[in-house]
Design a protein around this motif. Structure first.
Motif, PDB file in Angstrom:
ATOM      1  N   LEU A   1      -4.963 -28.057  -6.108  1.00 42.72           N
ATOM      2  CA  LEU A   1      -4.720 -27.794  -7.530  1.00 42.72           C
ATOM      3  C   LEU A   1      -4.317 -26.341  -7.746  1.00 42.72           C
ATOM      4  O   LEU A   1      -3.452 -26.043  -8.572  1.00 42.72           O
ATOM      5  CB  LEU A   1      -5.967 -28.116  -8.353  1.00 42.72           C
ATOM      6  N   ASN A   2      -4.959 -25.437  -7.026  1.00 39.74           N
ATOM      7  CA  ASN A   2      -4.551 -24.029  -7.030  1.00 39.74           C
ATOM      8  C   ASN A   2      -5.131 -23.358  -5.804  1.00 39.74           C
ATOM      9  O   ASN A   2      -6.056 -23.856  -5.183  1.00 39.74           O
ATOM     10  CB  ASN A   2      -4.953 -23.307  -8.330  1.00 39.74           C
ATOM     11  N   GLY A   3      -4.523 -22.225  -5.460  1.00 36.92           N
ATOM     12  CA  GLY A   3      -4.964 -21.496  -4.279  1.00 36.92           C
ATOM     13  C   GLY A   3      -4.008 -21.665  -3.121  1.00 36.92           C
ATOM     14  O   GLY A   3      -2.882 -22.151  -3.291  1.00 36.92           O
ATOM     15  N   CYS A   4      -4.468 -21.270  -1.953  1.00 38.71           N
ATOM     16  CA  CYS A   4      -3.638 -21.335  -0.745  1.00 38.71           C
ATOM     17  C   CYS A   4      -4.549 -21.542   0.457  1.00 38.71           C
ATOM     18  O   CYS A   4      -5.579 -20.879   0.592  1.00 38.71           O
ATOM     19  CB  CYS A   4      -2.841 -20.039  -0.605  1.00 38.71           C
ATOM     20  N   LEU A   5      -4.171 -22.485   1.322  1.00 40.00           N
ATOM     21  CA  LEU A   5      -4.947 -22.839   2.501  1.00 40.00           C
ATOM     22  C   LEU A   5      -4.076 -22.761   3.742  1.00 40.00           C
ATOM     23  O   LEU A   5      -2.850 -22.742   3.648  1.00 40.00           O
ATOM     24  CB  LEU A   5      -5.482 -24.268   2.381  1.00 40.00           C
ATOM     25  N   LYS A   6      -4.737 -22.768   4.885  1.00 37.63           N
ATOM     26  CA  LYS A   6      -4.024 -22.839   6.157  1.00 37.63           C
ATOM     27  C   LYS A   6      -4.791 -23.747   7.099  1.00 37.63           C
ATOM     28  O   LYS A   6      -6.020 -23.803   7.066  1.00 37.63           O
ATOM     29  CB  LYS A   6      -3.829 -21.457   6.783  1.00 37.63           C
ATOM     30  N   SER A   7      -4.042 -24.498   7.899  1.00 33.85           N
ATOM     31  CA  SER A   7      -4.652 -25.265   8.981  1.00 33.85           C
ATOM     32  C   SER A   7      -4.157 -24.638  10.278  1.00 33.85           C
ATOM     33  O   SER A   7      -3.004 -24.233  10.375  1.00 33.85           O
ATOM     34  CB  SER A   7      -4.295 -26.750   8.901  1.00 33.85           C
ATOM     35  N   TYR A   8      -5.056 -24.553  11.248  1.00 33.80           N
ATOM     36  CA  TYR A   8      -4.691 -23.862  12.482  1.00 33.80           C
ATOM     37  C   TYR A   8      -5.530 -24.341  13.654  1.00 33.80           C
ATOM     38  O   TYR A   8      -6.591 -24.930  13.492  1.00 33.80           O
ATOM     39  CB  TYR A   8      -4.840 -22.344  12.317  1.00 33.80           C
TER      40      TYR A   8
END
Length: 190
Positions: free
Chosen positions: A52-59
């Protein structure tokens, strides 16, 4: 905020208010802080996450401790450990927040239930999966065949907002280049 989800679904298929409310009732809203893990390697992966908002990363972290970023996620994007989610196994990757984030969580059980009950949702997820497969193939081909500048230019062309949200060292990891190489690409002479 749930309107963001409705807008995304309705880019593919229209919904009545009743249908959307029913669909939304299968999601759980959660908020996470910057640097907070959403998924950790070795854990069960029960949810797909709509941002919905923000920023993520998969690693993935290799045996030498080097972090390899697989995917970023921003508003209106889906993200999870898809291998673990679809096969209902343990996570092989980590996922955390680059900034404070709010997500809608859809369990595998609820996704399957919605797809069985509402053809429009099954159609929506099929279309989203197809787009994700195409994007993944393009990313792999870019990693295999493009030089650092071409990869960086392509990333900025596809996702211009990433450069405002994501620190340069994470973009370098995503592109498979060093921070120094990325800095050279950002210098005014290039």
């Amino acid at each position: 905020m749930s309107q963001i989800l409705r807008q995304q679904i309705e880019k593919i298929t229209k919904l009545t208010d009743e249908e959307f409310e029913y669909i939304l009732s299968h999601f759980v809203s959660k908020k996470y802080k910057k640097h907070q893990f959403i998924i950790q390697e070795g854990e069960d992966v029960t949810n797909d996450f709509f941002i919905l908002n923000g920023c993520l990363k998969s690693y993935f972290t290799d045996k030498n401790g080097k972090e390899h970023i697989l995917q970023f996620g921003m508003q209106d994007w889906w993200i999870t450990d898809y291998q673990a989610y679809y096969s209902q196994t343990k996570a092989t990757i980590n996922m955390d927040c680059i900034e404070d984030s709010e997500v809608l969580c859809l369990s595998y059980h609820n996704r399957e239930k919605l797809c069985a009950e509402i053809h429009k949702i099954e159609h929506f997820f099929r279309k989203k999966t197809n787009k994700r497969n195409v994007a993944l193939q393009q990313r792999i081909l870019s990693l295999l065949s493009n030089n650092a500048k071409e990869k960086y230019d392509q990333l900025l062309q596809l996702y211009p907002q990433l450069s405002q949200k994501v620190p340069k060292h994470l973009i370098a990891s995503y592109l498979g280049v060093t921070r120094e190489t990325l800095s050279r690409l950002n210098s005014p002479s290039n």
